[in-house]
Design a protein around this motif. Sequence first.
Motif, short mmCIF file in Angstrom:
data_model
loop_
_atom_site.label_atom_id
_atom_site.label_comp_id
_atom_site.label_asym_id
_atom_site.label_seq_id
_atom_site.Cartn_x
_atom_site.Cartn_y
_atom_site.Cartn_z
N GLY A 82 28.60 16.64 55.61
CA GLY A 82 27.77 17.22 56.65
C GLY A 82 28.55 18.16 57.54
N HIS B 30 19.06 17.60 57.44
CA HIS B 30 20.15 16.76 57.94
C HIS B 30 19.60 15.51 58.62
CE1 HIS B 30 22.38 20.53 57.47
NE2 HIS B 30 23.49 19.80 57.47
N ALA C 282 24.27 15.91 55.65
CA ALA C 282 23.39 16.70 54.79
C ALA C 282 22.70 15.77 53.79
CB ALA C 282 24.18 17.77 54.07
N LYS C 283 21.38 15.80 53.73
CA LYS C 283 20.65 14.92 52.82
C LYS C 283 21.03 15.17 51.37
CE LYS C 283 16.58 14.11 55.70
NZ LYS C 283 15.10 14.25 55.78
N CYS D 136 17.97 22.30 63.48
CA CYS D 136 17.63 21.69 62.19
C CYS D 136 16.71 22.63 61.42
CB CYS D 136 16.96 20.34 62.43
SG CYS D 136 16.50 19.45 60.94
N GLY E 295 25.54 16.03 61.96
CA GLY E 295 24.53 15.83 60.95
C GLY E 295 25.06 15.59 59.55
#
Length: 360
Positions: free
Chosen positions: A292, A237, A314-315, A301, A312
Amino acid sequence: MAMNQIPGHNIYIGGIFCLKNKAALARADITHVLSVLRLNPVEETFASYQHLSIAVDDVDDENLLEHFPAAVRFIQAGLDGGGGVLVHCAMGKSRSAAVCIAYLLHQQPGALTPQSALEGLRQSRPLCEPNDGFMKQLALYHEMGCPDDVTDNPVYQRWLYHRDVEESVACGRAPEMRSVRFEDELPVQPKENNTGRSVEIKCRKCRRTLATSSFIINHEPNQPNHAKVQSGTECAHVFLHPLKWMRPSLFPSAAENGSDPDADSTYDEYSADAPLSGRLTCPNSGCGANVGKFAWQGMQCSCGGWVVPALGLAKARVDIASQINRATRGPAGPAALGIRLPPGMRPPATEDPNSGRGNL
């Protein structure tokens, strides 16, 4: 217990009982008395002195930081008048020591730290020991540059916001919306980092911009020996400060009542059933993708570090673009001081274009 003089200054620190020793006060030429405790002052006790009372308790969560500027001004006024200043609390250990440290930091912000100033106090009064909360507030005061007014400082305002969140979470509820600092609504926006590199985060589904470098919160990975986290695990994140597009996710009841997430907040709404944790959704009305999650109580994390409160992205659900701003890029390049991106967002090292390598 007797009062003790701070080395190099006509400032004395002591407990409340030193006020009864009129002879010692006269020998020290005390003209100003600063009381840092809750008390009902007897007028006769302070009739011969300029007196300032700061009513605080010796507990970690007491806000002493807001009083530092007034205390510093009072002490300086006493010294400028040629007299001596007594700073006292109940025992001359925590509250009075914290105020004296604040004064020393204000005088020499580049030469002293809260800890080194405390060591200086202990040369004459070994029992000085501000509580942990006061030491953290002194660190914030020092970080701000020891300003003459702290109330408008972004560091102080963010600290107040975190205090409100902690108090709300301790009661088992989300904070009030009026206490949340939506960073992109503030009159003074955070500055971009000075590394010459900026980051833009967009929703992967609709390409709506969600955040830039200014709003990213750095966090440190946990220790490598953490049992549940492998060393070198990449962050899943990107954690952010609260932004106004998050308001419908954080306070759904307010959104249902017609609040415009893109309008300036009046901070007068309160949602009693606001969730402590949940999803963050894309603000694009035609998208609404899950981008996220948030947890006011904090979240760990994947790298093992804790972020409190945690908001956060989310990538896996966003695209992160890093761009070089050559107009601001200095000789230090990306290595210059500035925002430190979380692991996984740091760009690879690049060769010097003037080195001549690769031209053969």
